[in-house]
Design an enzyme around this catalytic site. Structure first.
Site, short mmCIF file in Angstrom:
data_model
loop_
_atom_site.label_atom_id
_atom_site.label_comp_id
_atom_site.label_asym_id
_atom_site.label_seq_id
_atom_site.Cartn_x
_atom_site.Cartn_y
_atom_site.Cartn_z
N THR A 102 -8.51 2.15 -19.49
CA THR A 102 -8.09 1.26 -18.40
C THR A 102 -9.32 0.90 -17.56
O THR A 102 -10.37 1.53 -17.71
CB THR A 102 -7.08 1.97 -17.48
OG1 THR A 102 -7.78 3.02 -16.78
CG2 THR A 102 -5.91 2.55 -18.24
N CYS B 286 2.49 4.27 -10.71
CA CYS B 286 1.19 4.30 -11.40
C CYS B 286 0.02 4.13 -10.44
O CYS B 286 -1.13 4.27 -10.84
CB CYS B 286 1.09 3.17 -12.43
SG CYS B 286 2.07 3.43 -13.90
N ASP C 232 0.88 -1.16 0.00
CA ASP C 232 0.00 0.00 0.00
C ASP C 232 0.92 1.21 0.00
O ASP C 232 1.66 1.43 0.97
CB ASP C 232 -0.88 -0.03 1.26
CG ASP C 232 -1.80 1.18 1.33
OD1 ASP C 232 -1.54 2.19 0.63
OD2 ASP C 232 -2.76 1.14 2.11
N VAL C 233 0.89 1.99 -1.06
CA VAL C 233 1.86 3.09 -1.19
C VAL C 233 1.71 4.17 -0.13
O VAL C 233 2.61 4.98 0.07
CB VAL C 233 1.84 3.74 -2.61
CG1 VAL C 233 2.36 2.78 -3.65
CG2 VAL C 233 0.46 4.26 -2.97
N TYR D 142 -8.89 15.59 -7.06
CA TYR D 142 -8.04 14.81 -7.97
C TYR D 142 -6.98 15.72 -8.62
O TYR D 142 -5.79 15.37 -8.67
CB TYR D 142 -8.92 14.15 -9.04
CG TYR D 142 -8.18 13.25 -10.00
CD1 TYR D 142 -7.68 12.01 -9.59
CD2 TYR D 142 -7.97 13.63 -11.33
CE1 TYR D 142 -7.00 11.18 -10.48
CE2 TYR D 142 -7.30 12.81 -12.22
CZ TYR D 142 -6.82 11.59 -11.79
OH TYR D 142 -6.13 10.77 -12.66
P1 NAD Z 1 -6.23 1.37 -12.63
O1 NAD Z 1 -7.36 1.56 -11.68
O2 NAD Z 1 -6.40 0.47 -13.81
O3 NAD Z 1 -4.92 0.94 -11.84
C1 NAD Z 1 -4.55 1.55 -10.63
C2 NAD Z 1 -3.81 0.52 -9.78
O4 NAD Z 1 -3.38 1.18 -8.58
C3 NAD Z 1 -4.69 -0.67 -9.34
O5 NAD Z 1 -4.03 -1.90 -9.60
C4 NAD Z 1 -4.86 -0.45 -7.84
O6 NAD Z 1 -4.98 -1.67 -7.09
C5 NAD Z 1 -3.55 0.28 -7.48
N1 NAD Z 1 -3.66 1.04 -6.24
C6 NAD Z 1 -4.63 1.89 -5.85
N2 NAD Z 1 -4.38 2.36 -4.62
C7 NAD Z 1 -3.20 1.80 -4.22
C8 NAD Z 1 -2.41 1.89 -3.05
N3 NAD Z 1 -2.78 2.65 -2.01
N4 NAD Z 1 -1.26 1.17 -2.97
C9 NAD Z 1 -0.87 0.38 -4.01
N5 NAD Z 1 -1.59 0.24 -5.14
C10 NAD Z 1 -2.74 0.95 -5.24
O7 NAD Z 1 -5.87 2.86 -13.11
P2 NAD Z 1 -5.11 3.46 -14.38
O8 NAD Z 1 -6.14 4.10 -15.24
O9 NAD Z 1 -4.12 2.51 -14.95
O10 NAD Z 1 -4.34 4.67 -13.66
C11 NAD Z 1 -2.96 4.66 -13.37
C12 NAD Z 1 -2.58 6.08 -12.98
O11 NAD Z 1 -2.83 6.96 -14.07
C13 NAD Z 1 -3.39 6.66 -11.81
O12 NAD Z 1 -2.52 7.41 -11.00
C14 NAD Z 1 -4.41 7.57 -12.50
O13 NAD Z 1 -4.82 8.61 -11.65
C15 NAD Z 1 -3.62 8.07 -13.67
N6 NAD Z 1 -4.40 8.53 -14.80
C16 NAD Z 1 -5.35 7.74 -15.40
C17 NAD Z 1 -6.04 8.21 -16.52
C18 NAD Z 1 -7.05 7.37 -17.28
O14 NAD Z 1 -7.74 7.90 -18.16
N7 NAD Z 1 -7.18 6.08 -17.01
C19 NAD Z 1 -5.79 9.50 -17.01
C20 NAD Z 1 -4.83 10.29 -16.37
C21 NAD Z 1 -4.14 9.79 -15.28
#
Ligand code: NAD
Length: 244
Positions: free
Chosen positions: A187, A77, A57-58, A152
């Site tokens: 995603t 990520c 857990d980060v 956010y």
């Molecule tokens: P996702 O939900 O597919 O993956 C996120 C991962 O983070 C999951 O596996 C989850 O279990 C893990 N996670 C969450 N909280 C955690 C914690 N406290 N400790 C460890 N792991 C934890 O999301 P994604 O779309 O791949 O997003 C990845 C990153 O990109 C995020 O930071 C998100 O904010 C950012 N982002 C996403 C988008 C989009 O359109 N999907 C756009 C801009 C930015």
């Protein structure tokens, strides 16, 4: 910096962009540790790629210390999304909601970055002086957050703001710090939206008029790792999207 045979950490590597990054880096010969809260999914990605799943857990210092190994590549990520107004139907946004997103997205990124940088700085440099590279995931919401994205956007704005001072500080160790600000990426996080809302949002991307593939994020991560001149900057990955 070279990827082959290099140890890497990918937080949030169990899903979405993190998982795509694990897939690409393992294919390129890196030894990848997946740091994620979701162990069943992390183990599945590890099984598919040959990576190593570690429960982490980060937001929790002890959890990072117990998972941490020596890595020269650290990709942050892990993150969550939240859409809530500053003043909603039930009154002001609960402070706990704001603190939760800051804690995971911003403090969590900082938390892993500080331990990764500390380990990297004690390691041996390569022939070009590189001791490591850290890539954090921001969002275009750091620059043009929409209504409901106050919390956010604050979390992602913090990641943008950390990039240059961290790069400046770690330069003397040969450690680079970069951030990627994705636009709309296909995603599981994004899939939570109804299909018509997803399609409408995709239409707002000038070109290519679609959601980004998580593999396109991974490709950018590969380039950042391999291109030693990239340091202290935030790269948008958004098809010219400027959210209204
Ligand atoms: P996702 O939900 O597919 O993956 C996120 C991962 O983070 C999951 O596996 C989850 O279990 C893990 N996670 C969450 N909280 C955690 C914690 N406290 N400790 C460890 N792991 C934890 O999301 P994604 O779309 O791949 O997003 C990845 C990153 O990109 C995020 O930071 C998100 O904010 C950012 N982002 C996403 C988008 C989009 O359109 N999907 C756009 C801009 C930015």
């Amino acid at each position: 910096m070279q990827i082959k045979n290099t140890a890497a950490i990918v937080s949030g590597g169990a899903s979405g962009m993190g998982a795509a990054t694990v897939q690409l880096l393992t294919r390129l010969g890196a030894k990848v540790a997946i740091f994620d809260k979701n162990m069943s999914q992390a183990e599945q990605v590890a099984h598919e790629t040959g990576g190593l799943a570690l429960e982490c857990d980060v937001t929790d210092e002890k959890s990072i210390i117990s998972a941490q190994g020596i890595a020269k590549i650290c990709i942050n990520c892990a993150g969550i999304v939240m859409a809530k107004r500053l003043v909603g139907k039930d009154g002001p946004l609960p402070l706990a909601d704001f603190e939760k997103i800051i804690s995971i997205n911003l403090t969590g990124t900082f938390n892993l970055m500080r331990f990764a940088a500390s380990h990297m700085s004690a390691g041996e440099p390569d022939t070009f002086g590189n001791r490591g590279v850290i890539i954090n995931t921001a969002s275009v919401a750091a620059f043009e957050g929409q209504i409901g994205q106050v919390a956010y956007s604050a979390s992602k704005g913090g990641i943008v703001a950390m990039t240059l001072p961290a790069a400046r500080e770690l330069a003397r160790f040969g450690i680079r710090v970069m951030a990627v600000a994705p636009g709309l990426v296909d995603t599981p996080m994004f899939a939570a939206l109804p299909p018509d809302a997803r399609a409408k949002l995709a239409e707002t991307v000038p070109f290519p008029g679609r959601l980004a593939d998580p593999a396109e994020f991974a490709k950018l991560v590969q380039h950042i790792i391999e291109n030693d001149m990239l340091n202290g900057s935030v790269i948008r990955l958004d098809g010219a999207l400027r959210m209204s």
